[in-house]
Enzyme design. Structure first.
Site, PDB file in Angstrom:
ATOM      1  N   GLY A 168       5.537 -10.834  -0.802  1.00 57.37           N
ATOM      2  CA  GLY A 168       5.338  -9.417  -0.548  1.00 57.37           C
ATOM      3  C   GLY A 168       5.428  -9.119   0.935  1.00 57.37           C
ATOM      4  N   GLY A 178       5.170 -12.759  -4.457  1.00 56.06           N
ATOM      5  CA  GLY A 178       5.733 -11.625  -5.169  1.00 56.06           C
ATOM      6  C   GLY A 178       6.992 -11.959  -5.944  1.00 56.06           C
ATOM      7  CD  GLU A 222       0.077 -16.470  -3.320  1.00 55.17           C
ATOM      8  OE1 GLU A 222       1.070 -15.806  -3.664  1.00 55.17           O
ATOM      9  OE2 GLU A 222      -0.162 -17.623  -3.759  1.00 55.17           O
ATOM     10  CG  ASP A 240      -1.273 -11.372  -5.836  1.00 60.69           C
ATOM     11  OD1 ASP A 240      -0.527 -12.270  -5.389  1.00 60.69           O
ATOM     12  OD2 ASP A 240      -1.189 -10.190  -5.461  1.00 60.69           O
TER      13      ASP A 240
END
Length: 352
Positions: free
Chosen positions: A65, A114, A137, A145
């Protein structure tokens, strides 16, 4: 609309090509909106039988992301823009997960964060020798996520917990072996494969399954038993103790993984373990995304995220000062506050 994503139709196929090569096609909010709009249009178009997602140029499929924006938001607007990004990105993830037509994702290159979120919902997930799959992450104080809780908790053999904590990178053969990819195709054959899918969209499975050569051995298989043993617990301290004991007995692999975990955010590691344990009990992907949005809304403004991005991406100094600095400092009360429901009106809800 944005030129960072190219959307078009090619006969009976809707095509989405990420087109932000200088950033390894990392997702922005506009990119998420452009993809979502195209998917919505094609879902109701009887002339579109399937969707293909790839990248237009460069060496990455999608590196994640918009980390720079997320950090700026955390530092300057209390995470408001970050929360909007997560909210809409998760809507895209859920849209792909529930999409009524087959989706083929070509994970040819870096597929992280992402990028994982838009690849793993696809029915067909194609890896190549260029694939580098990871959820890294924990190294920047975030958490795995974009549906990571759902996918990683369901791999088996505690491989998901290993990947979530260490951020280990899988090559294409390893992604196939773990089931994160459904097919392996040498990159030199991708153009031909895509052409054949356009010509015969009803035979995607057969086209991808036809002989394309034997993938290399999956190196992670050699350590599968060690992963299952040392990452068996949902208690982070127990995992660390298991690795430390093996390292003391001369296990170089255990020492390497223990050293790797020593660089990660203790908060994020404990969040990830609870996230995966919780996700395993959930019955729907939407429930998982609701949980992950709660986590994202909290951790984005906690100290570790801005600090982790500074140390790993901005300054590249590799010296993050985590807060809390030790696993013991990450209390159950802190975790409870991160996972707690959001106030009314702030919860994530899947679009119907």
């Amino acid at each position: 609309m944005t030129e960072d994503v190219l959307t078009r139709t090619d006969g009976p196929i809707g095509r989405i090509s990420l087109n932000r090569p200088k950033a390894l096609h990392a997702l922005t909010l506009d990119m998420c909106h452009t993809m979502s709009a195209a998917l919505s249009e094609w879902a109701d178009d009887d002339g579109i039988e399937a969707v293909m997602i790839d990248h237009a140029q460069g060496r990455g499929f999608c590196a994640g992301g918009d980390i720079a924006m997320l950090r700026d938001s955390a530092l300057n607007d209390g995470g408001e823009r970050a929360r909007r990004f997560f909210h809409d990105e998760y809507q895209l993830n859920h849209q792909l997960f529930t999409y009524p037509k087959p989706v083929v994702a070509f994970m040819d290159g870096i597929t992280m964060g992402g990028g994982v979120g838009i690849a793993l919902p696809a029915k067909f997930r194609v890896a190549t020798e260029n694939t580098r799959f990871a959820m890294p992450e924990t190294g920047i104080g975030l958490f795995p996520d974009v549906g990571g809780g759902w996918y990683l908790s369901r791999i088996g053999g505690r491989l998901g917990q290993f990947l979530a904590l260490t951020g280990a990178r899988l090559d294409g053969a390893e992604a196939l072996w773990t089931g994160l990819a459904t097919h392996y195709v040498p990159s030199e054959m991708l153009d031909d494969i895509k052409t054949r899918i356009i010509e015969r969209p009803g035979r995607i499975s057969g086209i991808l399954s036809e002989p394309v050569g034997t993938p290399p051995p999956a190196k992670i298989e050699d350590n599968a038993l060690k992963i299952a043993k040392h990452f068996a617990s949902d208690d982070y301290e127990t995992i660390l103790e298991s690795l430390e004991k093996a390292a003391e007995d001369g296990d170089e692999w255990a020492q390497k993984e223990r050293d790797t975990l020593g660089t990660k955010s203790p908060q994020t590691c404990k969040v990830a373990l609870r996230q995966l344990a919780t996700s395993e009990t959930l019955s729907t992907f939407a429930d998982n995304m609701t949980m992950e949005y709660r986590i994202a809304s909290r951790v984005i403004t906690r100290p570790d995220f801005a600090e982790g991005v500074r140390a790993v991406i901005v300054d590249k100094s590799g010296d993050p000062k985590w807060d809390p600095p030790t696993p013991e400092g990450v209390t159950e009360e802190l975790l409870d506050s991160i996972f707690a429901p959001l106030p009314p009106g702030e919860e994530w809800a899947a679009l119907k």
